[in-house]
Design a protein around this motif. Structure first.
Motif, short mmCIF file in Angstrom:
data_model
loop_
_atom_site.label_atom_id
_atom_site.label_comp_id
_atom_site.label_asym_id
_atom_site.label_seq_id
_atom_site.Cartn_x
_atom_site.Cartn_y
_atom_site.Cartn_z
N SER A 177 0.84 -1.21 0.00
CA SER A 177 0.00 0.00 0.00
C SER A 177 0.87 1.25 0.00
O SER A 177 0.65 2.19 0.79
N LEU A 178 1.83 1.29 -0.88
CA LEU A 178 2.77 2.41 -0.91
C LEU A 178 2.10 3.70 -1.32
O LEU A 178 1.17 3.71 -2.14
N LYS A 179 2.59 4.79 -0.73
CA LYS A 179 2.04 6.12 -0.95
C LYS A 179 3.14 7.03 -1.49
O LYS A 179 4.33 6.77 -1.25
N PRO A 180 2.77 8.10 -2.18
CA PRO A 180 3.82 9.03 -2.67
C PRO A 180 4.72 9.53 -1.54
O PRO A 180 5.91 9.75 -1.76
N GLU A 181 4.17 9.68 -0.36
CA GLU A 181 5.00 10.16 0.77
C GLU A 181 5.98 9.12 1.29
O GLU A 181 6.81 9.42 2.17
N ASP A 182 5.92 7.91 0.76
CA ASP A 182 6.93 6.90 1.09
C ASP A 182 8.19 7.05 0.24
O ASP A 182 9.18 6.34 0.46
N THR A 183 8.16 7.96 -0.71
CA THR A 183 9.32 8.19 -1.57
C THR A 183 10.49 8.68 -0.73
O THR A 183 10.38 9.66 0.01
N ALA A 184 11.61 7.98 -0.83
CA ALA A 184 12.79 8.30 -0.02
C ALA A 184 13.92 7.35 -0.39
O ALA A 184 13.72 6.38 -1.13
N VAL A 185 15.10 7.62 0.15
CA VAL A 185 16.17 6.65 0.13
C VAL A 185 16.04 5.80 1.39
O VAL A 185 15.92 6.33 2.50
N TYR A 186 16.04 4.50 1.19
CA TYR A 186 15.85 3.56 2.30
C TYR A 186 17.19 2.93 2.66
O TYR A 186 17.93 2.47 1.78
N TYR A 187 17.48 2.92 3.95
CA TYR A 187 18.74 2.40 4.47
C TYR A 187 18.48 1.28 5.47
O TYR A 187 17.51 1.34 6.25
N CYS A 188 19.36 0.30 5.49
CA CYS A 188 19.34 -0.62 6.61
C CYS A 188 20.53 -0.30 7.52
O CYS A 188 21.54 0.26 7.08
N ALA A 189 20.37 -0.63 8.77
CA ALA A 189 21.39 -0.36 9.78
C ALA A 189 21.47 -1.54 10.72
O ALA A 189 20.48 -2.24 10.95
N ALA A 190 22.65 -1.75 11.27
CA ALA A 190 22.87 -2.86 12.19
C ALA A 190 23.40 -2.34 13.51
O ALA A 190 24.15 -1.35 13.54
N ASP A 191 23.00 -3.00 14.57
CA ASP A 191 23.50 -2.63 15.89
C ASP A 191 23.49 -3.89 16.76
O ASP A 191 22.54 -4.66 16.70
N PRO A 192 24.54 -4.08 17.56
CA PRO A 192 24.53 -5.28 18.42
C PRO A 192 23.41 -5.25 19.46
O PRO A 192 23.06 -6.30 20.00
N TYR A 193 22.86 -4.07 19.71
CA TYR A 193 21.87 -3.93 20.77
C TYR A 193 20.51 -3.55 20.19
O TYR A 193 20.34 -2.46 19.66
N TYR A 194 19.55 -4.44 20.31
CA TYR A 194 18.21 -4.21 19.79
C TYR A 194 17.61 -2.94 20.38
O TYR A 194 16.88 -2.21 19.69
#
Length: 126
Positions: free
Chosen positions: A85-102
């Motif tokens: 259900s994507l919307k125009p306001e979802d337009t962006a650069v998407y990044y993933c990130a990692a961290d040892p601590y949730y």
């Protein structure tokens, strides 16, 4: 050395779906929580979803709750973000990130031992 590579972005029409992937390399993936963030032009980076190393805990921002689903396959060293259900306001650069601590990612922050991928562009437009 931990590395993250995102893929799966692209152009999609409003109401459509995309699945982003984040491949984790250089470390044992289940030792790291993974989060998805996005940044639109002129806006601050926004935390969207995160998942613990085992996959047993997840957290979502209100803006995507019910539309986006985060999951992981540690055997494939990959974390996914299913976006519906994507919307125009979802337009962006998407990044993933990692961290040892949730707990860091569930509060949408990255600790000193965290890492970022380079990002993948998602454009929602007719």
């Amino acid at each position: 050395q931990l590395q993250l590579v995102e893929s799966g972005g692209g152009l999609v029409q409003p109401g459509g779906s995309l699945r982003l992937s984040c491949v984790v390399s250089g470390v044992t993936p289940d030792n790291y929580a993974i989060g998805w963030f996005r940044q639109a032009p002129g806006k601050e980076r926004e935390g969207l979803a995160c998942i613990s190393g085992s996959g047993g805990s997840t957290n979502y921002a209100d803006s995507v709750k019910g539309r986006f689903t985060i999951s992981r396959d540690n055997a494939k060293k990959t974390v996914y973000l299913q976006m519906n259900s994507l919307k125009p306001e979802d337009t962006a650069v998407y990044y993933c990130a990692a961290d040892p601590y949730y707990d860091n990612l569930s509060s949408w922050s990255i600790g000193p031992f965290g890492s970022w991928g380079q990002g993948t562009q998602v454009t929602v437009s007719s």
